[in-house]
Design an enzyme around this catalytic site. Structure first.
Site, PDB file in Angstrom:
ATOM      1  N   THR A 234       2.804   0.903   1.003  1.00 56.84           N
ATOM      2  CA  THR A 234       2.710   2.220   0.691  1.00 56.84           C
ATOM      3  C   THR A 234       3.887   3.006   1.306  1.00 56.84           C
ATOM      4  OG1 THR A 234       1.501   4.461   0.763  1.00 56.84           O
ATOM      5  CG2 THR A 234       1.254   2.756   2.693  1.00 56.84           C
ATOM      6  N   SER A 272      -3.352   8.316   7.782  1.00 59.05           N
ATOM      7  CA  SER A 272      -4.796   8.044   7.593  1.00 59.05           C
ATOM      8  C   SER A 272      -5.003   6.651   7.875  1.00 59.05           C
ATOM      9  CB  SER A 272      -5.200   8.152   6.129  1.00 59.05           C
ATOM     10  OG  SER A 272      -4.564   6.956   5.254  1.00 59.05           O
ATOM     11  N   TYR A 274      -6.327   4.063   6.132  1.00 57.87           N
ATOM     12  CA  TYR A 274      -5.684   3.260   5.087  1.00 57.87           C
ATOM     13  C   TYR A 274      -4.105   2.972   5.443  1.00 57.87           C
ATOM     14  CZ  TYR A 274      -3.076   2.501   1.110  1.00 57.87           C
ATOM     15  OH  TYR A 274      -2.155   1.987  -0.165  1.00 57.87           O
ATOM     16  N   HIS A 275      -3.228   4.216   5.526  1.00 58.87           N
ATOM     17  CA  HIS A 275      -2.099   4.066   5.741  1.00 58.87           C
ATOM     18  C   HIS A 275      -1.676   2.936   7.200  1.00 58.87           C
ATOM     19  CE1 HIS A 275      -2.103   7.697   3.236  1.00 58.87           C
ATOM     20  NE2 HIS A 275      -0.827   6.869   2.709  1.00 58.87           N
ATOM     21  N   LYS A 278      -1.717  -0.167   6.561  1.00 58.89           N
ATOM     22  CA  LYS A 278      -0.304  -0.818   5.868  1.00 58.89           C
ATOM     23  C   LYS A 278       0.783  -0.933   7.165  1.00 58.89           C
ATOM     24  CE  LYS A 278      -1.898  -1.070   1.446  1.00 58.89           C
ATOM     25  NZ  LYS A 278      -1.839  -2.218   0.846  1.00 58.89           N
TER      26      LYS A 278
END
Length: 488
Positions: A234, A272, A274-275, A278
């Site tokens: 991302t 976040s 989620y980030h 990654k």
């Protein structure tokens, strides 16, 4: 022996998971998959649809049955030269191939002549049940999807129900037996708002995403095979607007004390949970490339919009999922759905957040280019920015509003982020490989396609799910509770 016992144990674990999944998720074609890791095999006879009635809460797609008058299977087109090696089709595992980006990518690679195997635990479908909000489009079961594609094309797309984060032994056995040339890794919880919803979602996102990625890397290493890993990352790993200039592709030139020049991995600045996963993935890739010489390509993708590709549009049973809710709906898709259903376009904060965008069709093309252009053995992790362009959210809302006549409404931002940011992104590598991306200003026809789909399935829309209920912290929740929407 030990190997047989491990396989048996893996099968028992999977049967337990299947029983739990069957209780959670209703899919239109029944059970998820036969026991053991073996992929679903498609019947040699052609398949034809028969109508089924609609249920009160969702459309049930036609169930496939064997045709009475059996005819020869269609002859598959010859694979592209890049999809073969020594006269043999190259095999690609698409991990997470049942999802929004994974499914159209699996079809695209299969259409290009690769031998494609989808590996998925159907977690996204289970989260639909958890959130009480299904895809706006009535997606069919993975078995029906695969059967339909093979029926239409003569290909041999396959599907395996397997949890990468939890079933390492089964997965590594599968890798050793199938010997894939490439793995395309989408198998991660992909929504930032969902990852911030509550403690359970935060923990699940970390455990699932990092666990799955590490198991994939371990399996490649343990197999001893020369497998190219293509990972969908991302743009959020870079942060937004904190580089002080154009964001390079993965690596940045720096000057260290003593005037030492160095090219290093771009510093991580996640916004976040989620980030953050990654960013952790990226560090794992650096280690396994350095330590085990794995060939890895990491694609930092922008916000994906659109629904169908030319291949998913071939048959309604192949239709891609369309998330419109506040947790999983990407911003442009959500705007187009809101416009089509008469809901004001909800812009968070001032709308000054600049983001990168890419159409789902271009996502498939980028994955193909990455698969066909792997780094050589021993080369550092190849990183490409998978974006078409950048745009401010309020400008995207204005564009949709002008095309559709929809009202634009500013609402409190649930995220902890800057109200305004600049974003300049380098995407030279994909352009050099031949990508000619779809741009927003020339995409009126594709906007219309998404709007048409939104109108067609408007009866499936739960308007109470459109606004995100995931707040980054208590302060954001308090501000949201006091704020009133403002019409632009």
């Amino acid at each position: 022996g030990p190997a047989a016992e491990a396989v048996a144990a893996g099968e028992r674990r999977m049967l337990l998971k299947l029983a739990a999944a069957a209780a959670l998720v209703a899919v239109s074609d029944g059970a998820f998959l036969a026991p053991a890791y073996k992929p679903v095999s498609v019947a040699s006879a052609p398949l034809s649809p028969v109508p089924t009635q609609r249920t009160a809460d969702r459309s049930v797609l036609p169930r496939l049955v064997l045709a009475d008058d059996r005819i020869a299977e269609p002859e598959a087109p010859a694979p592209a030269a890049d999809a073969t090696s020594g006269g043999k089709k190259k095999k690609v595992f698409v991990l997470g191939g049942d999802g929004f980006c994974g499914w159209p990518t699996a079809l695209h690679l299969s259409d290009q002549g690769f031998d494609v195997v989808i590996v998925d635990n159907l977690s996204r479908r289970k989260i639909d049940v958890e959130l009480g909000c299904t895809s706006l489009t009535p997606i069919s079961s993975p078995e029906t999807r695969v059967e339909t594609w093979n029926e239409l094309t003569g290909r041999n797309l396959r599907f395996v129900y397997l949890d990468l984060a939890q079933e390492y032994d089964r997965f590594v056995q599968m890798v050793k037996e199938e010997k894939p040339d490439t793995m395309v890794h989408f198998a991660e919880q992909r929504a930032a708002p969902y990852s911030m919803k509550n403690a359970a979602c935060k923990r699940y996102t970390i455990e699932n995403n990092v666990g799955a990625t590490h198991n994939v890397l371990c399996a490649i290493t343990e197999s001893g095979l020369d497998i190219h890993l293509v990972h969908l990352g991302t743009m959020g790993v870079y942060g937004y607007g904190n580089s002080g200039g154009k964001i390079p592709e993965g690596y940045i030139d720096v000057t260290l004390p003593g005037d030492r020049q160095k090219n290093i991995l771009h510093p991580a600045y996640p916004g976040s949970i989620y980030h953050t996963t990654k960013c952790l993935d990226a560090l794992l890739f650096q280690f396994y490339q350095k330590n085990d010489k794995l060939r890895i390509t990491d694609l930092h993708q922008g916000i994906v919009w659109g629904t169908n590709t030319p291949l998913t549009a071939k048959d309604e049973r192949l239709i891609n999922r369309f998330d419109y809710d506040g947790e999983y709906g990407t911003v442009l898709n959500r705007f187009l759905m809101q416009a089509a259903t008469g809901i004001p376009l909800t812009v968070y904060g001032t709308g000054g957040q600049t983001r990168a965008f890419i159409h789902v069709t271009d996502t498939c093309k980028c994955i193909e280019l990455a698969v066909k252009n792997p780094p050589s053995g021993g080369e550092r992790v190849e990183i490409l920015n998978q974006v078409a362009q950048t745009a401010r959210v309020r400008d995207v809302a204005k564009l949709v509003g002008e095309l559709t006549g929809a009202e634009v409404q500013l609402t409190s931002n649930p995220r902890q982020e800057d109200a305004e940011n600049e974003l300049d992104v380098a995407n030279d590598k994909f352009k050099e490989l031949g990508l000619d991306p779809i741009l927003l200003e020339s995409a009126a026809g594709l906007f219309a396609e998404v709007t048409e789909i939104s109108k067609k399935y408007v009866s499936r829309c739960d308007k109470s799910k459109v606004i995100s209920k995931s707040y980054w912290n208590k302060d954001r929740a308090s501000v949201a509770a006091e704020a009133k929407p403002a019409t632009v």
